[in-house]
Design an enzyme around this catalytic site. Structure first.
Site, short mmCIF file in Angstrom:
data_model
loop_
_atom_site.label_atom_id
_atom_site.label_comp_id
_atom_site.label_asym_id
_atom_site.label_seq_id
_atom_site.Cartn_x
_atom_site.Cartn_y
_atom_site.Cartn_z
N SER A 139 0.98 -1.33 -0.08
CA SER A 139 -0.15 -0.08 -0.04
C SER A 139 0.87 1.22 -0.16
CB SER A 139 -0.86 0.00 1.38
OG SER A 139 -1.38 1.26 1.31
N TYR A 152 -2.25 -1.83 9.98
CA TYR A 152 -1.97 -2.22 8.55
C TYR A 152 -0.89 -1.95 7.76
CZ TYR A 152 -4.17 -1.69 3.71
OH TYR A 152 -4.16 -1.83 2.45
P1 NDP Z 1 -11.76 -5.35 -1.21
O1 NDP Z 1 -12.23 -5.09 0.22
O2 NDP Z 1 -12.55 -4.53 -2.30
O3 NDP Z 1 -11.88 -6.82 -1.70
C1 NDP Z 1 -11.03 -7.74 -0.92
C2 NDP Z 1 -10.77 -9.00 -1.67
O4 NDP Z 1 -10.22 -9.91 -0.94
C3 NDP Z 1 -12.19 -9.79 -1.79
O5 NDP Z 1 -12.45 -10.43 -3.07
C4 NDP Z 1 -12.32 -10.70 -0.51
O6 NDP Z 1 -12.94 -11.92 -0.65
C5 NDP Z 1 -10.87 -11.14 -0.52
N1 NDP Z 1 -10.25 -11.84 0.73
C6 NDP Z 1 -10.54 -11.02 2.11
N2 NDP Z 1 -10.04 -11.72 2.99
C7 NDP Z 1 -9.31 -12.85 2.28
C8 NDP Z 1 -8.98 -14.05 2.80
N3 NDP Z 1 -8.62 -14.24 4.13
N4 NDP Z 1 -8.58 -15.08 2.03
C9 NDP Z 1 -8.78 -14.75 0.64
N5 NDP Z 1 -9.44 -13.85 0.07
C10 NDP Z 1 -9.92 -12.94 0.99
O7 NDP Z 1 -10.34 -4.74 -1.35
P2 NDP Z 1 -9.54 -3.97 -2.60
O8 NDP Z 1 -9.83 -4.54 -3.86
O9 NDP Z 1 -9.55 -2.54 -2.37
O10 NDP Z 1 -8.02 -4.48 -1.87
C11 NDP Z 1 -7.07 -5.41 -2.77
C12 NDP Z 1 -5.68 -5.24 -2.28
O11 NDP Z 1 -5.28 -3.88 -2.43
C13 NDP Z 1 -5.57 -5.44 -0.71
O12 NDP Z 1 -4.53 -6.27 -0.45
C14 NDP Z 1 -5.65 -3.90 -0.08
O13 NDP Z 1 -4.65 -4.11 1.10
C15 NDP Z 1 -4.71 -3.36 -1.24
N6 NDP Z 1 -4.88 -1.88 -1.21
C16 NDP Z 1 -5.95 -1.17 -1.58
C17 NDP Z 1 -6.25 0.08 -1.61
C18 NDP Z 1 -7.52 0.76 -1.71
O14 NDP Z 1 -7.55 1.93 -1.69
N7 NDP Z 1 -8.53 0.12 -2.08
C19 NDP Z 1 -5.01 1.04 -1.38
C20 NDP Z 1 -3.78 0.12 -1.08
C21 NDP Z 1 -3.72 -1.20 -1.07
P3 NDP Z 1 -14.62 -12.08 -0.38
O15 NDP Z 1 -15.38 -11.31 -1.23
O16 NDP Z 1 -14.82 -13.64 -0.46
O17 NDP Z 1 -14.74 -11.58 0.95
#
Ligand code: NDP
Length: 244
Positions: A139, A152
């Site tokens: 991030s 985080y």
């Molecule tokens: P979302 O919350 O929109 O989506 C998260 C996804 O991760 C979902 O598909 C969810 O599955 C899955 N997930 C959560 N926990 C688990 C687990 N234990 N095992 C498998 N899958 C899991 O997140 P984003 O798309 O925003 O984030 C994606 C990545 O980008 C993350 O690593 C986040 O930290 C990083 N990031 C995001 C930013 C942002 O502003 N959005 C900024 C910086 C980094 P399900 O639908 O089944 O719950």
């Protein structure tokens, strides 16, 4: 046989966009999810409607046995693994300052973001094809270090450090390991729990003066997973419109 990409957390948000992009790039894609089978199914259907190949596999990345099964099922159904995109991650909507952070919040962040990335990287180190790519998720908060994000950010700084170490440990295997570090991106993870004013303020931090869209991040992942990214190794690419 198509090259195969596993995208963790691909049922929603950035991961769903990456899955669709890599399918368009020609990969057979594994749409991993934790609990949201219906959303994962929609991503698989969208890829199929676009002429691509995708399957959905449930696995909680925090659980080593689930991750082992994720790789074994992928190889069983699609024959190989070439690319791992370690996108799954969590960020609770309310993050207090370190002094008020409870044990459960800290432990859950470490379990999913840090141990989850470790679990998948360990499998990938043993099972990826030569020429493979590992793309982790950090991030841009590792750069901005804003108050409220200590736990985080600690998990993401750990992911960046593991990225560089694993890149060196895979010497001789012809596998690259990099991280993408998004800035604020318009998904539930970022938007939930924030006021419109706060969202606007955070969006304006970047000189490009907007939030990232999932497709912006998918483009960076596509570069690292594709032929043009082959000389990038052990790096963290901040995709944030110039915020930090
Ligand atoms: P979302 O919350 O929109 O989506 C998260 C996804 O991760 C979902 O598909 C969810 O599955 C899955 N997930 C959560 N926990 C688990 C687990 N234990 N095992 C498998 N899958 C899991 O997140 P984003 O798309 O925003 O984030 C994606 C990545 O980008 C993350 O690593 C986040 O930290 C990083 N990031 C995001 C930013 C942002 O502003 N959005 C900024 C910086 C980094 P399900 O639908 O089944 O719950």
């Amino acid at each position: 046989m198509k090259q195969v990409a596993i995208v963790t957390g691909a049922s929603r948000g950035i991961g769903a966009s990456i899955a669709q992009r890599l399918a368009r790039d020609g990969f057979a894609v594994v749409v991993n999810y934790a609990g949201n089978a219906a959303e994962a199914g929609k991503v698989v259907d969208a890829i199929a409607a676009d002429g691509g190949t995708a399957i959905a596999i449930q696995a909680d990345v925090a659980k080593a046995a689930d991750v082992r099964a994720l790789f074994d099922q992928t190889i069983g159904q699609l024959g190989r693994v070439d690319v791992l995109v370690n996108n799954a991650g969590i960020m609770p909507p309310q993050l207090p300052h370190l002094g008020a952070t409870d044990d459960d919040t800290f432990d859950r962040l470490v379990a999913v973001n840090l141990k989850g990335s470790f679990n998948t990287m360990r499998e990938a180190a043993a099972k990826l094809q030569s020429g493979g790519r590992i793309i982790n998720f950090s991030s841009s908060l590792v750069g901005t270090l804003l108050p409220g994000y200590s736990a985080y950010v600690a998990t993401k700084a750990g992911v960046e450090a593991m990225t560089s170490v694993l890149a060196k440990e895979l010497r001789g295997k012809n596998i690259t390991v990099n991280s993408v570090a998004p800035g604020p991106t318009a998904t539930a993870l970022f938007l939930d729990g924030k006021t419109p004013e706060l969202i606007e303020r955070l969006a304006k931090m970047a000189p490009l003066e907007r939030l990232g869209q999932p497709e912006d991040i998918a483009g960076a992942v596509s570069f690292l997973a594709g032929p043009d990214g082959s000389w990038i190794n052990g790096q963290t690419l901040r995709a944030n419109g110039g915020m930090v």
